[in-house]
Design a protein around this motif. Structure first.
Motif, PDB file in Angstrom:
ATOM      1  N   TYR A   1       8.701   9.132  -9.853  1.00 52.16           N
ATOM      2  CA  TYR A   1       7.264   9.034  -9.400  1.00 52.16           C
ATOM      3  C   TYR A   1       7.365   9.027  -7.837  1.00 52.16           C
ATOM      4  O   TYR A   1       7.995   8.036  -7.106  1.00 52.16           O
ATOM      5  N   ARG A   2       6.811  10.359  -6.883  1.00 49.31           N
ATOM      6  CA  ARG A   2       6.830  10.121  -5.876  1.00 49.31           C
ATOM      7  C   ARG A   2       5.693  10.425  -4.962  1.00 49.31           C
ATOM      8  O   ARG A   2       4.593  10.998  -5.539  1.00 49.31           O
ATOM      9  N   CYS A   3       5.487   9.683  -3.979  1.00 43.96           N
ATOM     10  CA  CYS A   3       3.968   9.514  -3.235  1.00 43.96           C
ATOM     11  C   CYS A   3       4.389   9.417  -1.853  1.00 43.96           C
ATOM     12  O   CYS A   3       5.738   9.352  -1.448  1.00 43.96           O
TER      13      CYS A   3
ATOM     14  N   GLU B   1       2.591  -4.517 -20.763  1.00 45.19           N
ATOM     15  CA  GLU B   1       2.952  -4.713 -19.259  1.00 45.19           C
ATOM     16  C   GLU B   1       3.500  -3.413 -18.746  1.00 45.19           C
ATOM     17  O   GLU B   1       4.485  -2.880 -19.365  1.00 45.19           O
ATOM     18  N   LEU B   2       3.084  -2.636 -17.734  1.00 43.54           N
ATOM     19  CA  LEU B   2       3.743  -1.647 -17.073  1.00 43.54           C
ATOM     20  C   LEU B   2       5.099  -2.399 -16.365  1.00 43.54           C
ATOM     21  O   LEU B   2       4.838  -3.385 -15.586  1.00 43.54           O
TER      22      LEU B   2
ATOM     23  N   HIS C   1      -0.068   3.050  -5.309  1.00 46.10           N
ATOM     24  CA  HIS C   1      -0.450   4.385  -5.228  1.00 46.10           C
ATOM     25  C   HIS C   1      -0.630   5.134  -6.595  1.00 46.10           C
ATOM     26  O   HIS C   1      -1.519   5.401  -7.173  1.00 46.10           O
ATOM     27  N   TYR C   2       0.576   4.759  -7.266  1.00 45.92           N
ATOM     28  CA  TYR C   2       0.383   5.099  -8.743  1.00 45.92           C
ATOM     29  C   TYR C   2      -0.743   4.564  -9.654  1.00 45.92           C
ATOM     30  O   TYR C   2      -1.195   5.275 -10.344  1.00 45.92           O
ATOM     31  N   MET C   3      -0.618   3.305  -9.466  1.00 43.28           N
ATOM     32  CA  MET C   3      -1.949   2.459 -10.225  1.00 43.28           C
ATOM     33  C   MET C   3      -3.223   3.188  -9.939  1.00 43.28           C
ATOM     34  O   MET C   3      -4.090   3.561 -10.790  1.00 43.28           O
TER      35      MET C   3
ATOM     36  N   PRO D   1      -5.061  -3.115 -10.574  1.00 43.37           N
ATOM     37  CA  PRO D   1      -3.973  -4.011 -10.546  1.00 43.37           C
ATOM     38  C   PRO D   1      -4.238  -5.340 -10.762  1.00 43.37           C
ATOM     39  O   PRO D   1      -3.358  -6.066 -11.193  1.00 43.37           O
ATOM     40  N   SER D   2      -5.334  -5.708 -10.553  1.00 43.09           N
ATOM     41  CA  SER D   2      -5.740  -7.388 -10.821  1.00 43.09           C
ATOM     42  C   SER D   2      -6.185  -7.452 -12.560  1.00 43.09           C
ATOM     43  O   SER D   2      -6.163  -8.530 -12.990  1.00 43.09           O
TER      44      SER D   2
END
Length: 124
Positions: free
Chosen positions: A36-38, A52-53, A87-89, A96-97
């Motif tokens: 995954y790129r950003c 869980e990720l 960024h992915y999330m 994320p929380s």
């Protein structure tokens, strides 16, 4: 000559990521995506461990003469990696929380066809 070094590095990195993915799948994790790129960085592997990720950085060294592979994930690299995770999330609409997630590090050492030493650090 520089493009040859870059191409070789890419091939080695791809092989290390393949080894890490296989290892993690053998440990019961499920593959989600690779590379995954950003604009803020790259995530080598994204896996799922139950609910869980798991965002995985893969480090490879052909030998540990100059230090173990896992030692090369320093603070500035970790900050960039964490930024890519956020960024992915955000891109996927995950809070994320609320969505359980962690960052793992897989260090691989060894060369060629010989057995590789794989060190898996969870929740770094």
């Amino acid at each position: 000559m520089q493009w040859i070094k870059q191409a070789l590095s890419t091939l080695i990195g791809s092989e290390a990521e393949r080894l890490a993915r296989t290892f993690l799948e053998q440990q019961g994790l499920r593959f989600v995506m690779q590379n995954y790129r950003c604009r803020t960085g790259e995530i080598d592997l994204i896996m799922q461990d139950q609910d869980e990720l798991v965002f995985v950085e893969v480090k490879y060294r052909s030998n540990s003469q100059h230090g173990a592979a896992i030692e090369f994930f320093h603070a500035s690299k970790k900050r960039k990696f964490e930024s890519a995770v956020m960024h992915y999330m955000q891109e996927k609409g995950f809070n994320p929380s609320i969505v359980p997630h962690r960052i793992d590090l897989v260090g691989i050492e060894g060369k060629g066809q010989q057995p590789h030493d794989i060190n898996w650090l969870k929740s770094i």
